[in-house]
Scaffold this motif. Structure first.
Motif, PDB file in Angstrom:
ATOM      1  N   TYR A  15       0.830  -1.203   0.000  1.00 32.71           N
ATOM      2  CA  TYR A  15       0.000   0.000   0.000  1.00 32.71           C
ATOM      3  C   TYR A  15       0.864   1.253   0.000  1.00 32.71           C
ATOM      4  CZ  TYR A  15       0.878   1.346   4.830  1.00 32.71           C
ATOM      5  OH  TYR A  15       1.488   1.773   5.972  1.00 32.71           O
ATOM      6  N   ALA A  16       1.948   1.239   0.755  1.00 34.02           N
ATOM      7  CA  ALA A  16       2.815   2.416   0.843  1.00 34.02           C
ATOM      8  C   ALA A  16       3.555   2.631  -0.468  1.00 34.02           C
ATOM      9  CB  ALA A  16       3.801   2.265   2.005  1.00 34.02           C
ATOM     10  N   ARG A  17       4.085   1.579  -1.045  1.00 34.37           N
ATOM     11  CA  ARG A  17       4.818   1.681  -2.307  1.00 34.37           C
ATOM     12  C   ARG A  17       3.921   2.241  -3.412  1.00 34.37           C
ATOM     13  NH1 ARG A  17       6.327  -3.101  -2.335  1.00 34.37           N
ATOM     14  NH2 ARG A  17       4.785  -3.950  -3.760  1.00 34.37           N
ATOM     15  N   LEU A  18       2.715   1.696  -3.525  1.00 34.02           N
ATOM     16  CA  LEU A  18       1.780   2.176  -4.550  1.00 34.02           C
ATOM     17  C   LEU A  18       1.343   3.612  -4.286  1.00 34.02           C
ATOM     18  CD1 LEU A  18      -0.403  -1.020  -5.004  1.00 34.02           C
ATOM     19  CD2 LEU A  18       1.274  -0.089  -6.609  1.00 34.02           C
ATOM     20  N   GLY A  19       1.081   3.940  -3.033  1.00 31.78           N
ATOM     21  CA  GLY A  19       0.676   5.301  -2.685  1.00 31.78           C
ATOM     22  C   GLY A  19       1.772   6.314  -2.954  1.00 31.78           C
ATOM     23  N   VAL A  20       3.000   5.968  -2.614  1.00 33.79           N
ATOM     24  CA  VAL A  20       4.135   6.857  -2.861  1.00 33.79           C
ATOM     25  C   VAL A  20       4.282   7.094  -4.365  1.00 33.79           C
ATOM     26  CG1 VAL A  20       6.671   6.971  -2.778  1.00 33.79           C
ATOM     27  CG2 VAL A  20       5.369   6.390  -0.721  1.00 33.79           C
ATOM     28  N   GLU A  21       4.193   6.040  -5.154  1.00 34.58           N
ATOM     29  CA  GLU A  21       4.278   6.188  -6.610  1.00 34.58           C
ATOM     30  C   GLU A  21       3.156   7.077  -7.139  1.00 34.58           C
ATOM     31  OE1 GLU A  21       4.265   2.212  -8.183  1.00 34.58           O
ATOM     32  OE2 GLU A  21       6.220   1.748  -7.297  1.00 34.58           O
ATOM     33  N   GLU A  22       1.957   6.865  -6.643  1.00 32.70           N
ATOM     34  CA  GLU A  22       0.798   7.642  -7.096  1.00 32.70           C
ATOM     35  C   GLU A  22       0.974   9.130  -6.795  1.00 32.70           C
ATOM     36  OE1 GLU A  22      -2.879   8.768  -8.623  1.00 32.70           O
ATOM     37  OE2 GLU A  22      -1.889   6.834  -8.837  1.00 32.70           O
ATOM     38  N   TYR A  23       1.291   9.463  -5.551  1.00 32.45           N
ATOM     39  CA  TYR A  23       1.387  10.876  -5.185  1.00 32.45           C
ATOM     40  C   TYR A  23       2.636  11.535  -5.748  1.00 32.45           C
ATOM     41  CZ  TYR A  23      -2.878  10.762  -2.589  1.00 32.45           C
ATOM     42  OH  TYR A  23      -4.201  10.670  -2.266  1.00 32.45           O
ATOM     43  N   ALA A  24       3.717  10.810  -5.899  1.00 29.10           N
ATOM     44  CA  ALA A  24       4.904  11.382  -6.545  1.00 29.10           C
ATOM     45  C   ALA A  24       4.565  11.764  -7.987  1.00 29.10           C
ATOM     46  CB  ALA A  24       6.074  10.403  -6.494  1.00 29.10           C
ATOM     47  N   GLY A  25       3.824  10.912  -8.669  1.00 30.95           N
ATOM     48  CA  GLY A  25       3.394  11.229 -10.032  1.00 30.95           C
ATOM     49  C   GLY A  25       2.476  12.437 -10.088  1.00 30.95           C
ATOM     50  N   ARG A  26       1.557  12.512  -9.157  1.00 27.49           N
ATOM     51  CA  ARG A  26       0.639  13.655  -9.115  1.00 27.49           C
ATOM     52  C   ARG A  26       1.393  14.959  -8.849  1.00 27.49           C
ATOM     53  NH1 ARG A  26      -4.930  12.127  -5.959  1.00 27.49           N
ATOM     54  NH2 ARG A  26      -5.373  10.175  -7.043  1.00 27.49           N
ATOM     55  N   TYR A  30       2.871  19.375 -11.038  1.00 27.06           N
ATOM     56  CA  TYR A  30       2.909  20.747 -10.542  1.00 27.06           C
ATOM     57  C   TYR A  30       4.324  21.296 -10.351  1.00 27.06           C
ATOM     58  CZ  TYR A  30      -2.030  20.059  -9.575  1.00 27.06           C
ATOM     59  OH  TYR A  30      -3.373  19.812  -9.698  1.00 27.06           O
ATOM     60  N   ALA A  31       5.257  20.427 -10.017  1.00 24.61           N
ATOM     61  CA  ALA A  31       6.616  20.888  -9.716  1.00 24.61           C
ATOM     62  C   ALA A  31       7.576  19.704  -9.805  1.00 24.61           C
ATOM     63  CB  ALA A  31       6.681  21.484  -8.305  1.00 24.61           C
ATOM     64  N   PRO A  32       8.839  19.996 -10.057  1.00 25.38           N
ATOM     65  CA  PRO A  32       9.829  18.911 -10.042  1.00 25.38           C
ATOM     66  C   PRO A  32       9.928  18.318  -8.637  1.00 25.38           C
ATOM     67  CG  PRO A  32      10.773  20.941 -10.937  1.00 25.38           C
ATOM     68  CD  PRO A  32       9.433  21.293 -10.388  1.00 25.38           C
ATOM     69  N   LEU A  33       9.985  17.016  -8.574  1.00 23.62           N
ATOM     70  CA  LEU A  33      10.115  16.311  -7.299  1.00 23.62           C
ATOM     71  C   LEU A  33      11.210  15.269  -7.439  1.00 23.62           C
ATOM     72  CD1 LEU A  33       9.135  15.438  -4.414  1.00 23.62           C
ATOM     73  CD2 LEU A  33       7.623  13.840  -5.600  1.00 23.62           C
ATOM     74  N   GLU A  34      12.175  15.330  -6.532  1.00 26.32           N
ATOM     75  CA  GLU A  34      13.183  14.281  -6.436  1.00 26.32           C
ATOM     76  C   GLU A  34      12.831  13.431  -5.228  1.00 26.32           C
ATOM     77  OE1 GLU A  34      17.513  15.440  -7.382  1.00 26.32           O
ATOM     78  OE2 GLU A  34      16.578  17.190  -6.416  1.00 26.32           O
ATOM     79  N   GLU A 120       1.061  12.963   0.178  1.00 27.73           N
ATOM     80  CA  GLU A 120      -0.338  13.356  -0.020  1.00 27.73           C
ATOM     81  C   GLU A 120      -0.538  14.810   0.385  1.00 27.73           C
ATOM     82  OE1 GLU A 120      -4.409  14.323   0.658  1.00 27.73           O
ATOM     83  OE2 GLU A 120      -2.904  14.220   2.233  1.00 27.73           O
ATOM     84  N   GLN A 121       0.057  15.228   1.479  1.00 29.14           N
ATOM     85  CA  GLN A 121      -0.089  16.610   1.927  1.00 29.14           C
ATOM     86  C   GLN A 121       0.608  17.589   0.976  1.00 29.14           C
ATOM     87  OE1 GLN A 121      -1.964  18.072   4.624  1.00 29.14           O
ATOM     88  NE2 GLN A 121      -2.888  16.106   4.111  1.00 29.14           N
ATOM     89  N   LEU A 122       1.752  17.212   0.448  1.00 29.78           N
ATOM     90  CA  LEU A 122       2.414  18.074  -0.544  1.00 29.78           C
ATOM     91  C   LEU A 122       1.541  18.218  -1.788  1.00 29.78           C
ATOM     92  CD1 LEU A 122       6.111  16.873  -0.217  1.00 29.78           C
ATOM     93  CD2 LEU A 122       5.139  19.051   0.579  1.00 29.78           C
ATOM     94  N   TYR A 123       0.949  17.121  -2.217  1.00 31.08           N
ATOM     95  CA  TYR A 123       0.041  17.189  -3.362  1.00 31.08           C
ATOM     96  C   TYR A 123      -1.137  18.114  -3.043  1.00 31.08           C
ATOM     97  CZ  TYR A 123      -3.427  15.853  -6.812  1.00 31.08           C
ATOM     98  OH  TYR A 123      -4.386  15.880  -7.800  1.00 31.08           O
ATOM     99  N   ARG A 124      -1.668  17.989  -1.849  1.00 34.76           N
ATOM    100  CA  ARG A 124      -2.787  18.841  -1.416  1.00 34.76           C
ATOM    101  C   ARG A 124      -2.386  20.319  -1.463  1.00 34.76           C
ATOM    102  NH1 ARG A 124      -7.423  17.470   1.317  1.00 34.76           N
ATOM    103  NH2 ARG A 124      -6.653  15.339   1.445  1.00 34.76           N
TER     104      ARG A 124
END
Length: 136
Positions: A15-26, A30-34, A120-124
């Motif tokens: 769940y964490a791996r998939l969630g991290v991938e999802e929100y990193a993509g989102r 909006y902005a570059p994310l490393e 998730e909060q950064l995406y928010r």
């Protein structure tokens, strides 16, 4: 704003791996994310060199989403690194060198869950900045 998230250990729980991938993509819309992973807490600071250092710690400052957004706006044009410790938390040196100790909750969160909640909060925050209704 250039964001870097440095975490101890890659998420192993599905769940964490998939969630991290999802929100990193989102966030990437909006902005570059490393998103960087290190083996131990001592490796966090070198990966955050030259960045404002936001260290996740349950003893840190709690914000509402709106309060964190105001802080986030002040970081415009800066390089910001969020540091997520492992199961044992952060070495004291990491906490001492933090520009901000940030608590996501007064509860102690499992480190993989903390990484997911952070993303998730950064995406928010980015959706709030863009005027999208997601932040509600």
């Amino acid at each position: 704003m250039r964001l870097r998230v440095v975490a101890v250990g890659r998420p192993r729980l599905a769940y964490a791996r998939l969630g991290v991938e999802e929100y990193a993509g989102r966030i990437g819309r909006y902005a570059p994310l490393e998103l960087l992973f290190v083996r131990e807490g001592e490796a966090l600071l070198p990966k955050a060199e030259g960045h404002l250092k936001v260290v996740l710690d349950e003893r840190g400052k709690l914000f509402t989403t709106e309060g964190l957004y105001r802080l986030f706006q002040g970081w415009e044009g800066q390089r910001v690194a969020f540091l997520v410790g492992g199961a044992e938390g952060h070495p004291e040196e990491v906490r001492k060198r933090a520009d901000l100790l940030l608590a996501l909750s007064p509860l102690t969160l499992q480190h993989e869950l903390a990484l997911l909640v952070l993303l998730e909060q950064l995406y928010r925050l980015f959706t709030l900045k863009a005027g999208h209704p997601y932040h509600r």
